[in-house]
Write a protein that holds these residues in place. Structure first.
Motif, PDB file in Angstrom:
ATOM      1  N   SER A  43      32.882  48.771  66.781  1.00 51.59           N
ATOM      2  CA  SER A  43      34.256  48.541  67.245  1.00 51.59           C
ATOM      3  C   SER A  43      35.129  49.678  66.758  1.00 51.59           C
ATOM      4  O   SER A  43      34.795  50.386  65.804  1.00 51.59           O
ATOM      5  CB  SER A  43      34.787  47.199  66.724  1.00 51.59           C
ATOM      6  N   ASP A  44      36.285  49.833  67.443  1.00 51.88           N
ATOM      7  CA  ASP A  44      37.256  50.815  66.982  1.00 51.88           C
ATOM      8  C   ASP A  44      37.787  50.390  65.621  1.00 51.88           C
ATOM      9  O   ASP A  44      37.842  49.196  65.300  1.00 51.88           O
ATOM     10  CB  ASP A  44      38.429  50.895  67.967  1.00 51.88           C
ATOM     11  N   SER A  45      38.201  51.373  64.838  1.00 53.48           N
ATOM     12  CA  SER A  45      38.860  51.091  63.571  1.00 53.48           C
ATOM     13  C   SER A  45      40.177  50.366  63.815  1.00 53.48           C
ATOM     14  O   SER A  45      40.858  50.621  64.804  1.00 53.48           O
ATOM     15  CB  SER A  45      39.131  52.396  62.823  1.00 53.48           C
ATOM     16  N   LEU A  46      40.515  49.472  62.916  1.00 53.24           N
ATOM     17  CA  LEU A  46      41.825  48.823  62.999  1.00 53.24           C
ATOM     18  C   LEU A  46      42.947  49.828  62.735  1.00 53.24           C
ATOM     19  O   LEU A  46      44.083  49.584  63.132  1.00 53.24           O
ATOM     20  CB  LEU A  46      41.912  47.683  61.975  1.00 53.24           C
ATOM     21  N   GLN A  50      40.517  57.030  62.937  1.00 53.17           N
ATOM     22  CA  GLN A  50      39.254  57.007  62.190  1.00 53.17           C
ATOM     23  C   GLN A  50      38.103  56.860  63.167  1.00 53.17           C
ATOM     24  O   GLN A  50      38.274  56.288  64.243  1.00 53.17           O
ATOM     25  CB  GLN A  50      39.182  55.796  61.252  1.00 53.17           C
ATOM     26  N   TYR A  53      33.640  51.996  63.744  1.00 46.64           N
ATOM     27  CA  TYR A  53      32.862  51.334  62.697  1.00 46.64           C
ATOM     28  C   TYR A  53      31.628  50.656  63.270  1.00 46.64           C
ATOM     29  O   TYR A  53      31.629  50.194  64.420  1.00 46.64           O
ATOM     30  CB  TYR A  53      33.704  50.250  62.009  1.00 46.64           C
ATOM     31  N   ASN A  55      29.532  47.313  62.009  1.00 51.02           N
ATOM     32  CA  ASN A  55      29.662  46.188  61.077  1.00 51.02           C
ATOM     33  C   ASN A  55      28.521  45.202  61.276  1.00 51.02           C
ATOM     34  O   ASN A  55      27.956  45.094  62.369  1.00 51.02           O
ATOM     35  CB  ASN A  55      30.992  45.445  61.305  1.00 51.02           C
ATOM     36  N   TRP A  88      41.887  51.954  52.521  1.00 51.73           N
ATOM     37  CA  TRP A  88      41.701  51.815  53.959  1.00 51.73           C
ATOM     38  C   TRP A  88      41.148  53.088  54.607  1.00 51.73           C
ATOM     39  O   TRP A  88      41.152  53.208  55.821  1.00 51.73           O
ATOM     40  CB  TRP A  88      42.984  51.439  54.712  1.00 51.73           C
ATOM     41  N   ARG A  91      34.833  55.237  55.342  1.00 52.42           N
ATOM     42  CA  ARG A  91      33.900  55.049  54.240  1.00 52.42           C
ATOM     43  C   ARG A  91      32.457  55.015  54.726  1.00 52.42           C
ATOM     44  O   ARG A  91      32.167  54.561  55.841  1.00 52.42           O
ATOM     45  CB  ARG A  91      34.214  53.793  53.439  1.00 52.42           C
ATOM     46  N   ARG A 120      39.398  39.049  62.058  1.00 53.76           N
ATOM     47  CA  ARG A 120      38.497  40.171  62.327  1.00 53.76           C
ATOM     48  C   ARG A 120      37.260  39.715  63.103  1.00 53.76           C
ATOM     49  O   ARG A 120      36.316  39.148  62.537  1.00 53.76           O
ATOM     50  CB  ARG A 120      38.097  40.841  61.014  1.00 53.76           C
ATOM     51  N   PHE A 122      34.925  41.486  64.114  1.00 55.58           N
ATOM     52  CA  PHE A 122      33.718  42.168  63.624  1.00 55.58           C
ATOM     53  C   PHE A 122      33.161  41.510  62.372  1.00 55.58           C
ATOM     54  O   PHE A 122      32.070  41.864  61.929  1.00 55.58           O
ATOM     55  CB  PHE A 122      33.966  43.674  63.421  1.00 55.58           C
TER      56      PHE A 122
HETATM   57  N1  ROI Z   1      37.806  48.471  61.505  1.00 48.60           N
HETATM   58  C1  ROI Z   1      36.604  48.037  61.903  1.00 48.60           C
HETATM   59  N2  ROI Z   1      36.357  47.957  63.211  1.00 48.60           N
HETATM   60  N3  ROI Z   1      35.638  47.684  61.013  1.00 48.60           N
HETATM   61  C2  ROI Z   1      35.865  47.760  59.674  1.00 48.60           C
HETATM   62  O1  ROI Z   1      34.971  47.435  58.868  1.00 48.60           O
HETATM   63  C3  ROI Z   1      37.125  48.205  59.218  1.00 48.60           C
HETATM   64  N4  ROI Z   1      37.422  48.314  57.892  1.00 48.60           N
HETATM   65  C4  ROI Z   1      38.616  48.747  57.459  1.00 48.60           C
HETATM   66  C5  ROI Z   1      39.718  49.110  58.407  1.00 48.60           C
HETATM   67  C6  ROI Z   1      40.189  50.540  58.142  1.00 48.60           C
HETATM   68  C7  ROI Z   1      40.852  48.135  58.158  1.00 48.60           C
HETATM   69  N5  ROI Z   1      39.306  49.004  59.787  1.00 48.60           N
HETATM   70  C8  ROI Z   1      38.092  48.561  60.183  1.00 48.60           C
HETATM   71  O2  ROI Z   1      38.859  48.835  56.154  1.00 48.60           O
END
Ligand code: ROI
Length: 161
Positions: A43-46, A50, A53, A55, A88, A91, A120, A122
């Protein structure tokens, strides 16, 4: 033994490989047995700007105390090159204790159920692959209600490798 669910995430340095390595490390934890691993989801990062991700969620049975498990998870993160440059930030590996048996934990280092899990997708959808359909969180909320309020949007479930 208590049933623990761990959220895993990565958006650097071959995320799927990071998660596979994390699963191997979880399987080696003392006083613990790895019970299951969900599919991987992209999924796209929140946060904008970035990389995407990957997950997943793992289920663990363990008799480790919560803060000892937290220490062990942080040492796995650090062993996979996690650098805490910014809160945030992107990583290589993030391991979060989502649920710990039926405990409510409110300590400076550890809050369980995990604070952000309800919004979330994810976290919730991979968790739902592993958890019993009638799972009730320690705070009284039902997983099925959290799922119903959190649409499956923007998630891409990856085929098993
Ligand atoms: N976004 C997604 N899709 N997956 C994550 O694990 C994740 N973790 C985070 C932030 C930056 C909030 N966004 C994320 O720490």
């Amino acid at each position: 033994m208590e049933r623990i669910y761990i959220g895993m995430g990565s958006n650097l340095a071959d995320p799927a490989e990071q998660l596979r390595n994390a699963v191997e490390a979880l399987a080696q934890l003392p006083q613990s047995a790895l019970v299951g691993v969900s599919a991987f989801y992209q999924s796209d990062s929140l946060l904008p700007g970035q990389p995407r991700y990957t997950n997943a969620v793992a289920a663990l049975d363990s008799s480790l105390a919560p803060l000892d498990l937290l220490d062990a998870l942080q040492s796995i993160e650090n062993g996979q090159g996690r650098e805490r440059l910014e809160r945030w930030g992107p990583r290589t590996l993030d391991l979060d204790i989502l649920l710990f048996g039926d405990r409510l934990i409110d300590e400076p280092r550890l809050k369980v159920p995990h604070y952000h899990m309800q919004e979330r997708a994810f976290v919730l959808y991979p968790l739902a692959e592993l958890a019993p359909a009638d799972l009730r969180l320690a705070d009284g909320r039902d997983l099925k209600d959290l799922l119903a309020a959190c649409p499956f949007v923007g998630l891409e479930r990856l085929p098993p490798t």
